[in-house]
Structure formats: structure tokens, C-alpha cells
Scaffold this active site. Sequence first.
Site, PDB file in Angstrom:
ATOM      1  N   LYS A 132     -13.828   9.677   4.454  1.00 38.19           N
ATOM      2  CA  LYS A 132     -12.628   9.010   4.985  1.00 38.19           C
ATOM      3  C   LYS A 132     -11.909   8.362   3.826  1.00 38.19           C
ATOM      4  CE  LYS A 132      -9.895   7.444   8.149  1.00 38.19           C
ATOM      5  NZ  LYS A 132      -8.806   8.120   7.372  1.00 38.19           N
ATOM      6  N   GLN A 182     -13.734   3.755  -2.383  1.00 35.93           N
ATOM      7  CA  GLN A 182     -13.687   3.937  -0.926  1.00 35.93           C
ATOM      8  C   GLN A 182     -15.089   3.978  -0.307  1.00 35.93           C
ATOM      9  OE1 GLN A 182     -10.149   4.719   0.037  1.00 35.93           O
ATOM     10  NE2 GLN A 182     -10.824   3.825   1.961  1.00 35.93           N
ATOM     11  N   LYS A 210     -16.026   0.302   0.110  1.00 38.01           N
ATOM     12  CA  LYS A 210     -15.096  -0.323   1.058  1.00 38.01           C
ATOM     13  C   LYS A 210     -15.427   0.098   2.482  1.00 38.01           C
ATOM     14  CE  LYS A 210     -10.762   0.308  -0.053  1.00 38.01           C
ATOM     15  NZ  LYS A 210      -9.344   0.711  -0.135  1.00 38.01           N
ATOM     16  N   LYS A 266     -11.171  10.701  -1.082  1.00 38.61           N
ATOM     17  CA  LYS A 266      -9.767  10.409  -1.421  1.00 38.61           C
ATOM     18  C   LYS A 266      -9.118  11.700  -1.870  1.00 38.61           C
ATOM     19  CE  LYS A 266      -7.099   6.717  -1.718  1.00 38.61           C
ATOM     20  NZ  LYS A 266      -7.233   5.419  -1.031  1.00 38.61           N
ATOM     21  N   GLY A 273      -2.998   7.861   4.810  1.00 41.12           N
ATOM     22  CA  GLY A 273      -1.997   7.595   3.790  1.00 41.12           C
ATOM     23  C   GLY A 273      -2.521   6.768   2.632  1.00 41.12           C
ATOM     24  N   ASP A 274      -1.716   6.707   1.602  1.00 37.44           N
ATOM     25  CA  ASP A 274      -1.914   5.813   0.455  1.00 37.44           C
ATOM     26  C   ASP A 274      -0.523   5.771  -0.190  1.00 37.44           C
ATOM     27  OD1 ASP A 274      -4.382   4.534  -1.159  1.00 37.44           O
ATOM     28  OD2 ASP A 274      -2.996   5.299  -2.656  1.00 37.44           O
TER      29      ASP A 274
HETATM   30  N1  GLU Z   1      -5.538   4.445   1.477  1.00 32.33           N
HETATM   31  C1  GLU Z   1      -6.123   3.360   2.206  1.00 32.33           C
HETATM   32  C2  GLU Z   1      -7.222   2.726   1.404  1.00 32.33           C
HETATM   33  O1  GLU Z   1      -7.121   2.651   0.191  1.00 32.33           O
HETATM   34  C3  GLU Z   1      -6.496   3.724   3.628  1.00 32.33           C
HETATM   35  C4  GLU Z   1      -7.432   4.857   3.814  1.00 32.33           C
HETATM   36  C5  GLU Z   1      -7.610   5.285   5.260  1.00 32.33           C
HETATM   37  O2  GLU Z   1      -7.034   4.701   6.152  1.00 32.33           O
HETATM   38  O3  GLU Z   1      -8.367   6.239   5.449  1.00 32.33           O
HETATM   39  O4  GLU Z   1      -8.199   2.230   1.912  1.00 32.33           O
END
Ligand code: GLU
Length: 454
Positions: A98, A119, A122, A134, A173-174
Site C-alpha cells: 500500500k 511506507q 508508517k 510506492k 496519490g502522492d
Molecule cells: N502518499 C501517501 C503517503 O505518503 C498516502 C499513501 C496511501 O494513501 O496509500 O503516505
Amino acid sequence: MTRTASHSVSTSLDRLRAEIERRNPAEPEFHQAAREVLQTLAPVLEARPEYAEPGLVERLVEPERQIIFRVPWQDDKGRVHVNRGFRVEFNSALGPYKGGLRFHRSVNLGIIKFLGFEQIFKNALTGLGIGGGKGGSDFDPQGRSDAEVMRFCQSFMTELYRHIGEYTDIPAGDIGVGAREIGYLFGQYRRITNRWEGGVLTGKAAGWGGSLIRPEATGYGNVLFAEAMLRARGEDLEGQTAVVSGSGNVAIHTIEKLAALGANPVTCSDSSGYVVDEKGIDVQLLRQVKEVERERVSAYAERRGGSARFVPGGRVWEVPADVALPSATQNELNAADAAALIRNGVKAVSEGANMPATPEAVDLFQEAGVAFGPGKAANAGGVAVSALEMTQNASRTSWKAERVEAELARIMTDIYTTCAETADRYGAPGDYVTGANIAGFERVADAMLAQGLI
Ligand code: GLU
């Protein structure tokens, strides 16, 4: 002299750091992100010998899969462009990969790997059963028409679709990827696969499977994290002056939430400079300029008049503030910026972007006793609400905004408490960097150990 455990753990971490640099040349951001995590892991590797199992940390720094592909597309004049697409599927021990997609001209493999690595931790901190990944492209959406963005997204998805799925890998998104891009990407996925698979992408519009509060979640969550850090010191955001960098989705919702909690957010920025507005940034005007007109922040200052001025080429960190929320991009706040903020009496710094503070800046904040919230904890609200979007899609329901917002607040409180308690447990009270890294690591490492050598 007998070798202490501590000596052998730190020697093997040093060796691994050198190995990461040797095997992944020209990826400085990935080296930086990996180094930052590894340098906080020694205490947990010593305390829990099972984690010192050969290969565990080595596997953690090696993506499970890395996909690089060609993305050809035609602009409105019929000219052909060839971009590069990436998806790094880093770790799926806790759930399907994710993480967002970034479209920006600076994107390369090292950037995507740093983001994917962050990520993992996180997503583990959210407690919502999501692995880390990512992706993105060096495509630059700036100045492109909707039709060009659509053709690019369709070409990008024509390769990406075969690697993703609601049980496999769920992009979102990012930077450079918002509701418009997610719409075009979803449309092409649906067309190619002939499946209405809502849970394959998050950040969808609310009318067709998106979650309410997903656009707000990263910014709102970061403000809640900043407030939790202040509360631990007997303060709150009421009446505090805040500097915010950036002017995208994260910055806009950070500014909105700061104002709602009684703080005064006085800045926003883009690559051309920053705006300082003594009366506080008018979020409606900023939205109009950025999201409707897709203009630069200088247009905000022109429109707002009196209280606001645009400082071309300036750095937002020179504006005196009690709280700083870097919400633009990686390495946007260096040692000199940190020194300026500290000189001006900053009390808390909370990262809305991914890795915006350089390692030298983080050290300065921590030495000066400034509360520092690392992005992998502080900005986890975005991906957390993405996971809630997946839950809603799977149960074919959609929740009211109040419910999502209450869940977001609960998750951010949990993340804060987890980081604070883990830091205490490992003898580093108030060090949320160590707390976030170790807490995220423990969850992922436990799952990896249970699932065997894969
Ligand atoms: N790009 C966001 C982050 O850096 C969200 C990633 C997502 O919602 O999957 O966490």
C-alpha cells in the site's frame, strides 16, 4: 576483552549500511532513509535476540519486487514522450502493498525506494494490516492539459494493472497525483480488467467509492500529531503561530486544521518562493488559486493584498513561529533552516511530507529539546484513511464524514501513544524518531519471523 552484544550489533548494522550503499548506487535518498532507521534499531536488536536472526534486517531493506516500465504517450500537438514508470513492492508481511504514486520530474528509483521503505513502517504504525509500497513516474503534470494527463495515466496503467489488485497492491496519490489522476487511472484499470474493483486504488472521488475525509486526512492527522506532542508538554495549539511549507493537498488541509484548532498558520510555499500572511492564510483563497486555477502561490499574495506578501526564492523557515509543519517534499528543511527555527523559539516540528527534514536538522531539533514528529508517524493519517477506504469498499458501504474523522483521530492518538511508549521503553523518552522506527519494526519483524524465510 570480550565482545559485548552491543558492539557486535552495531558492527553488523554498520556493515549492513555500507552494503546498502554498495548494492544500491546513486540512490542517496534511499540510503538516507535506511540509515535513519538502522541507526535507531540497535537497542531493539539487543533486547530481542530473535530479531538478530541472520537475514531479517537484510530482507527488510531489500524490496520484495521492483517494477520499472516504459510509459509512452502523445501530447496535444501529437509529439511523443517517453517517461519511466515505477512500482516498488517493498514489504507485504502485514498486508497487501500500500502506498501512493508520485508524478514529478525528480522521480527516480532511489526516490521511490526511500518512499516505499518509509511506507513499511508508517503503514505498520497505523495498525490496519497494510504492507509497504510506492510508485510513480518522472512525468511532470505541471502545465499539462487534462487530456494529456489522461493519456499519460492510461498509458501508465496499461502496464501497472497487471501488478496491482485489492489483495495484492493498492496505489493511491502522492505529489502530482490527486483525484483527477486517480479517476483516469481507475477508469483504465476498469476498462482493461473488466472488473469494478473499488479497493484497487484509494483516493477515489466520494461519489464512486472514495472515502470522505481522505483528502483531508494527511494534513489533519499531522496537526493532531503536533497537538499530541504539545499536550505532552502541557501546551496546545491555541494561539500558536505556525509555519507550513508547500501548497498541495497536505499543506492546504494542514492550514485548515491549524486554523480550526485556534492556531495561526501564516505561510505556504512552492518551488518559486513563499507567502507570509500575518492575518493567517485564507484557506478558501489558497484552494481557489491552487486547486481550481492550478496557479502558483504568488497569485495568492496578489489576490489577498494587504496582509500577505510573496517572498521570491525565500525559505519559509526564516519566519518566526512556535510550530513548524513541513508539508512539501523530502530534504526541504536543512541544518541552517533548523537553526533559524530554533533561534526563533520553535517548540514542535511535525513532518507532513515524507522525510522533509535532513538528518542534520533532526539532530539539531532533538539536541535543542524541540518536539520532533517524524513523517512516518505524523503523516500516517493519509494512508490510514486509505485503509478505511478499502474497508468501506470491501463492505460496500460508505461512512459519514464524522465517523471517518473520529477514526482518524483515534488512530493518530494511538500512533502518538505507541511512539511515546516505545521511546520510553527503549530509554529514549520524547524521541519519537526512535519510538516510530522501533514500534514499526517490531510489528513487521514479528510478522516476517512468523511467516518464515521468504
Ligand atoms: N502518499 C501517501 C503517503 O505518503 C498516502 C499513501 C496511501 O494513501 O496509500 O503516505
